[in-house]
Enzyme design. Structure first.
Site, mmCIF file in Angstrom:
data_model
loop_
_atom_site.group_PDB
_atom_site.id
_atom_site.type_symbol
_atom_site.label_atom_id
_atom_site.label_comp_id
_atom_site.label_asym_id
_atom_site.label_seq_id
_atom_site.Cartn_x
_atom_site.Cartn_y
_atom_site.Cartn_z
ATOM 1 C CE LYS A 36 27.820 -17.537 7.831
ATOM 2 N NZ LYS A 36 28.158 -18.203 9.100
ATOM 3 C CB THR A 37 24.161 -20.080 11.859
ATOM 4 O OG1 THR A 37 25.258 -19.186 11.608
ATOM 5 C CG2 THR A 37 24.402 -20.825 13.161
ATOM 6 C CG ASP A 223 30.032 -21.128 9.435
ATOM 7 O OD1 ASP A 223 29.470 -20.738 8.396
ATOM 8 O OD2 ASP A 223 30.000 -20.502 10.502
ATOM 9 C CD GLU A 224 31.582 -17.006 7.823
ATOM 10 O OE1 GLU A 224 31.770 -16.732 6.623
ATOM 11 O OE2 GLU A 224 30.856 -16.335 8.559
ATOM 12 C CD GLN A 254 29.160 -12.332 3.818
ATOM 13 O OE1 GLN A 254 29.356 -11.833 4.920
ATOM 14 N NE2 GLN A 254 28.182 -13.192 3.586
ATOM 15 N NE ARG A 624 28.282 -7.480 7.421
ATOM 16 C CZ ARG A 624 27.953 -8.744 7.295
ATOM 17 N NH1 ARG A 624 27.789 -9.491 8.362
ATOM 18 N NH2 ARG A 624 27.753 -9.298 6.111
#
Length: 760
Positions: A36-37, A223-224, A254, A624
């Site tokens: 995503k970044t 973002d997020e 998330q 993770r």
């Protein structure tokens, strides 16, 4: 080989679709580890390089300084120095920047202070004292601030909070809030909630300001997005204006911050609020093995409300999941420590291993077990350096230098270092200030009018006033490093600590010098910046910018020390990744977590929403892991009730039941039956019909209880935590309390309890 097009060539098809999207709203559903970044950074680069958008007309907001810093670095690699003019920062940093530009309209000084959690608690504690309210465990600073923060996140003001006539606690909280806001205004300060709420309030109340800011940014990227609360979403919609050129990137799977006001409905319903939204799904995962992704999907796919998507990878399935089953939390911790040691012997670095848990209390036995095994670890809880008392003292002196009207900062340092200003003197000073309607600093300036003060107290207050006034005169014109050096020197902090000469005082001196060094590093970084192209960008004093930077540092910005195993909550783990992850406490009541104070029946919708969030926490923890995922549980755990501490039996988490056995390297489940069945009992080969049954084998693969549920047999290799490796000679009894005779090389034959052994 350098790609022909560094902006588009590194992207997969879905990422490219998101980057090349033109005008109008776009929702990018970016699963864990899906890049995503990269999408955000490359979309910004494409807008600037290919579509000719000026960098200062692009706004990108995220939630951590670490994420914002990573975006800026990647943009510099793609675009060079022109990238520095794009607005890439956290939501709170954007709010601070907005308020500095609009300080006059906001009624704030340009160098306003930002109060953190500790500052807010001290201020509310003082207000409660002024109101004659004593803490009773149910109504104190923490509880009041929790309400204020929730109200601000929802966009309320004290006048808009509605409550029943008999609701005394809410009525008191609102009155504390009113006084709290007056105190902030008098100090020229804001809190974190204000950094989001006040820009939105200003834009809504001022049409001219809204017209200017809603056209200020040609494109807005978030973002997020799943972590946004109502105040952030409200501000975002105001900034988008009529163009609605907004790109939001996030993953509803998330969304784990419901408890602090985040609303997963923002991402689930985004295309309802922004019609004609293009939805792009990023489902290729670049982080985890196939087994890890399959486990995470098995848990999250059962959420009652989510957007359909499934992560996939070109990587191999990888190692099977492991399940550690222990009798209690102490044995669970010992088994985790042993497995961590095994992982390290496999060649995995300590800082590539994480132990994750639902609540902080779970770390205690794990810490003890890791210490016993001499495994270096660190508990990841946040930025402890800036929370140390002497560093906070220095920061309070610096804020007073910019704004002497901050009563809470003055009260913190008026006697730090000690200068003979006692509690009685401060009480008389505060009483005088209250009657005269003065700030405490102004009251100190009129100390000769306070007849109750003794001569020595007046002299000490005069010396203090002179130091603050001198810093206020000089510090704003200095570089940040010089200003910090002057503050810790003129205040007497350094001199007094050096005079003490103790080891503790020496450590504190080192911390103050480290703060000076941090400020000088800030100056160096600022000196490398080129002047902003935006003519409206105000230039704040270096000290004000430095204080803003350290005030906005968050938990997720702390690095994990090299070589140390990381212990952290599932919430703290979001955004991180490790080669090996141990997810402990996989029991009903722990994950999903059951809050002891909320055992009473809740509405079905609320219970469903809470369970969905617990699923998302489990999903976050699992994703993770890059290569190895180990789950653990305890059959019983110490709990504290009205009768005191007691052992409570625990059932395996329902999330374990969602996982197919083959992910653990076990045979697949038998065909489903109408009712659950017990573990399959099989007779030994050779027993004929009618013969007495002497011994049975229990096949535990169906209930996934793990190796420690199977009886030990002669010849089995085992390991004891202190005696080392050995071989079973005999076993008396079954289960965890069975007595096992083991031969340990170099030690001899020992009789030990089964629960202290693990299979070799």
């Amino acid at each position: 080989m350098v790609p022909a097009d560094p902006i588009l060539d590194p992207l997969n098809d879905a990422q490219r679709e998101a980057v090349l999207h033109g005008d109008g709203p776009v929702l990018v559903l970016a699963g864990a580890g899906s890049g995503k970044t990269r999408v955000i950074v490359h979309r910004i680069a494409h807008l600037i390089r290919e579509r000719g958008i000026a960098p200062w007309h692009v706004l990108a907001v995220t939630f951590t300084n670490k994420a914002a810093g990573e975006m800026r670095e990647r943009l510099l690699e793609l675009l060079g120095v022109e990238a520095s003019d794009a607005w890439v920062q956290t939501f709170h940093a954007f709010g601070a920047r907005f308020l500095r530009r609009e300080a006059v309209r906001a009624g704030l000084p340009p160098a306003f202070a930002i109060y953190d959690d500790d500052d807010q608690k001290r201020l509310v504690k003082r207000i409660l004292s002024d109101m004659g309210i004593t803490e009773d465990g149910r109504f104190g600073p923490r509880e009041v601030l929790s309400r204020i923060d929730r109200w601000k996140n929802l966009g309320h003001a004290p006048s808009s909070v509605r409550f029943e006539e008999h609701d005394v606690q809410t009525e008191r909280s609102v009155e504390v809030w009113r006084r709290y806001e007056r105190a902030l205004a008098r100090a020229g300060a804001v809190d974190f909630g204000d950094l989001l709420l006040r820009p939105a309030q200003l834009l809504e109340s001022d049409p001219e300001l809204l017209a200017r800011w809603s056209t200020r940014f040609r494109h807005v990227l978030v973002d997020e997005f799943q972590d946004t609360n109502p105040a952030q979403y409200r501000l975002l919609r105001l900034l988008c204006g009529e163009r609605k050129n907004v790109c939001v990137v996030g993953d509803d799977d998330q969304a784990i911050y419901r408890w602090r006001g985040a609303d997963v409905g923002n991402i689930l319903d985004f295309d309802k609020d922004f019609p004609a939204t293009r939805v792009v799904k990023l489902e290729q995962n670049y982080r985890s093995t196939g087994n890890v992704l399959a486990a995470a999907h098995a848990v999250i796919s059962r959420a009652s409300r989510r957007r359909a998507k499934k992560l996939w990878t070109t990587r191999e399935p990888g190692a099977p999941l492991a399940l550690l089953v222990a009798q209690d939390e102490h044995e669970e911790a010992q088994r985790i420590a042993a497995a961590v040691e095994t992982e390290r012997h496999r060649g995995t670095r300590g800082d590539e291993i994480a132990v994750l848990y639902r609540v902080n209390a779970q770390s205690r036995p794990v810490e003890a077990a890791l210490r016993a095994a001499r495994v270096p670890y660190v508990i990841v809880r946040g930025t402890s350096f800036y929370e140390r008392a002497e560093v906070r003292d220095a920061a309070a002196w610096l804020r007073l230098a910019l704004n002497p009207s901050s009563d809470i900062d003055l009260l913190r340092v008026v006697n730090r270092p000690a200068r003979g200003i006692g509690e009685r003197t401060l009480e008389r000073l505060q009483a005088f200030a209250s009657v005269q309607g003065l700030t405490l600093f102004d009251a100190v300036g009129r100390r000769d009018e306070i007849v109750e003060l003794k001569t020595a107290a007046r002299r000490s207050l005069g010396e203090f006033h002179e130091v603050v006034a001198g810093l206020h005169r000089d510090a704003p014109a200095l570089e940040a490093g010089e200003a910090v050096q002057e503050a810790v020197t003129r205040s007497g902090l350094l001199e007094r600590l050096r005079a003490e000469g103790t080891d503790e005082a020496t450590d504190k001196v080192e911390n103050l010098l480290e703060l000076v060094a941090a400020a000088r590093e800030f100056d160096e970084a600022r000196g490398a910046e080129r002047p902003p192209h935006d003519p409206d960008e105000p230039v704040a004093p270096p000290l004000a910018r430095f204080l803003e930077q350290i005030a906005l540092i968050g938990e997720a910005d702390a690095p994990t020390p090299e070589g140390r195993v990381a212990l952290m909550t599932l919430h703290a783990a979001k955004g991180l990744e490790f080669d090996a992850v141990f997810l402990c406490g996989m029991e009903e009541g722990m994950l999903p977590y059951e809050r002891p104070w909320r055992r009473e029946a809740a509405a079905d919708g609320e219970r469903s929403a809470e369970l969905d969030e617990e699923r998302r926490l489990c999903y976050v923890g699992m994703t993770r892991a890059r290569s190895r995922l180990v789950l653990s549980l305890a059959r019983r755990r110490m709990a504290f009730g009205e009768a005191g501490p007691s052992w409570r039996e625990r059932e395996p988490s329902r999330f374990l039941g969602d996982l197919p056995p083959e992910l653990f390297g076990l045979p697949a489940h038998p065909p489903p039956r109408a009712v659950p069945v017990a573990p399959v009992v099989r007779r030994h080969p050779g027993a004929l019909p009618g013969e007495p049954v002497i011994e049975y084998d229990v096949d535990y693969s169906y209930d996934q209880r793990g190796d420690d549920a199977k009886p030990f047999r002669p010849g089995d290799p085992v390991t004891h935590p202190s005696l080392g490796e050995g071989m079973v000679r005999a076993c008396d009894g079954t289960g965890p309390d069975a007595k096992v005779t083991v031969i340990f090389p170099g030690i001899g034959e020992k009789r030990v309890i089964a629960k202290f052994l693990r299979r070799g």
